[in-house]
Motif scaffolding. Structure first.
Motif, PDB file in Angstrom:
ATOM      1  N   LEU A  68      -7.355  11.557  -2.867  1.00  0.00           N
ATOM      2  CA  LEU A  68      -6.072  11.095  -2.334  1.00  0.00           C
ATOM      3  C   LEU A  68      -5.115  10.831  -3.491  1.00  0.00           C
ATOM      4  CD1 LEU A  68      -7.277   8.440   0.273  1.00  0.00           C
ATOM      5  CD2 LEU A  68      -6.228  10.629   0.788  1.00  0.00           C
ATOM      6  N   HIS A  98      -7.639   5.392   3.337  1.00  0.00           N
ATOM      7  CA  HIS A  98      -6.212   5.686   3.203  1.00  0.00           C
ATOM      8  C   HIS A  98      -5.642   4.956   1.993  1.00  0.00           C
ATOM      9  CE1 HIS A  98      -5.812   2.144   6.117  1.00  0.00           C
ATOM     10  NE2 HIS A  98      -5.270   1.717   5.002  1.00  0.00           N
ATOM     11  N   ASP A 129      -8.423  15.424   7.065  1.00  0.00           N
ATOM     12  CA  ASP A 129      -7.643  15.487   5.829  1.00  0.00           C
ATOM     13  C   ASP A 129      -6.399  14.615   6.004  1.00  0.00           C
ATOM     14  OD1 ASP A 129      -6.058  16.187   3.608  1.00  0.00           O
ATOM     15  OD2 ASP A 129      -6.926  18.199   3.579  1.00  0.00           O
ATOM     16  N   LYS A 131      -3.632  14.970   4.828  1.00  0.00           N
ATOM     17  CA  LYS A 131      -2.454  15.832   4.956  1.00  0.00           C
ATOM     18  C   LYS A 131      -2.123  16.139   6.414  1.00  0.00           C
ATOM     19  CE  LYS A 131      -3.319  17.964   0.501  1.00  0.00           C
ATOM     20  NZ  LYS A 131      -3.842  19.131  -0.206  1.00  0.00           N
ATOM     21  N   ASP A 132      -3.105  15.925   7.326  1.00  0.00           N
ATOM     22  CA  ASP A 132      -2.853  16.152   8.755  1.00  0.00           C
ATOM     23  C   ASP A 132      -1.953  15.076   9.352  1.00  0.00           C
ATOM     24  OD1 ASP A 132      -4.542  18.318   8.505  1.00  0.00           O
ATOM     25  OD2 ASP A 132      -6.277  17.281   9.378  1.00  0.00           O
ATOM     26  N   GLY A 133      -1.811  13.939   8.673  1.00  0.00           N
ATOM     27  CA  GLY A 133      -0.919  12.873   9.113  1.00  0.00           C
ATOM     28  C   GLY A 133      -1.445  12.030  10.261  1.00  0.00           C
TER      29      GLY A 133
END
Length: 189
Positions: A68, A98, A129, A131-133
């Motif tokens: 991350l 996170h 991931d 990045k998928d939000g």
């Protein structure tokens, strides 16, 4: 009162000789039992030619550097669960991680962690991931499967505080990889 047809028998009344005979019999049994003893027990176990697998503790998610990019803030392990996901008898750890953002709802990553042959923990799979939000809730491991509810957004116009898409997900180890399945019709907006 009815009289018995058979005359009174001698053994129906106790006399001192009966007590002496009983005491002598009990003393004889006790003396005999102290002389006759079973063989001594041994604690030795038979040799087992097959070595037993040692069960290592599940990897600690705090010992991992996650992929991350968090800038000046640290990563946070939001949730973790352990279980034997691949059936090898050794527990894996699944961590929901996170960035420790001071405000907003940072996206989560879900990582499967196992131990290398030398015992060091390592990430072997990324289930979600960042990045998928999406964010993760209702996270658990049951019956060798990783279960979670993924919260996401239908459009980029939806505020990041208020996900409007809810999707249950399940990952299970099959044929050397984690396969994701989602129940039919589970996607809600």
């Amino acid at each position: 009162m009815q009289h018995p047809a058979v005359p009174e028998l001698a053994h129906t009344h106790t006399r001192p000789i009966h007590w002496v005979a009983t005491a002598t019999a009990v003393a004889g049994v006790m003396a005999l039992s102290s002389v006759l003893q079973p063989n001594s027990a041994t604690a030795a176990q038979p040799a087992d030619p097959t070595p037993r697998a040692t069960h290592a503790a599940a990897p600690d998610p705090a010992d991992i550097d996650y992929p991350l990019t968090c800038g000046p803030v640290k990563t946070v392990v939001k949730e973790k669960a352990t279980g034997d996901l691949d059936g090898d008898g050794t527990p894996e750890t699944v961590a929901v991680v996170h960035c420790d953002a001071p405000m907003g709802t940072p996206p989560d990553g879900v990582y499967v962690i196992t131990r290398s042959a030398d015992g060091t923990p390592r990430i072997v799979a990324t289930l979600v991931d960042p990045k998928d939000g999406t964010t993760v809730s209702d996270f658990s491991i049951r019956d060798g499967s990783v279960l979670a509810t993924l919260l996401g957004y239908s459009t980029s116009d939806i505020p990041r505080c208020c996900p409007d898409v809810t999707e249950p997900a399940r990952w299970q180890w099959k044929n050397g990889t984690f396969l994701r399945s989602t129940p039919a019709g589970a996607h809600t907006v």
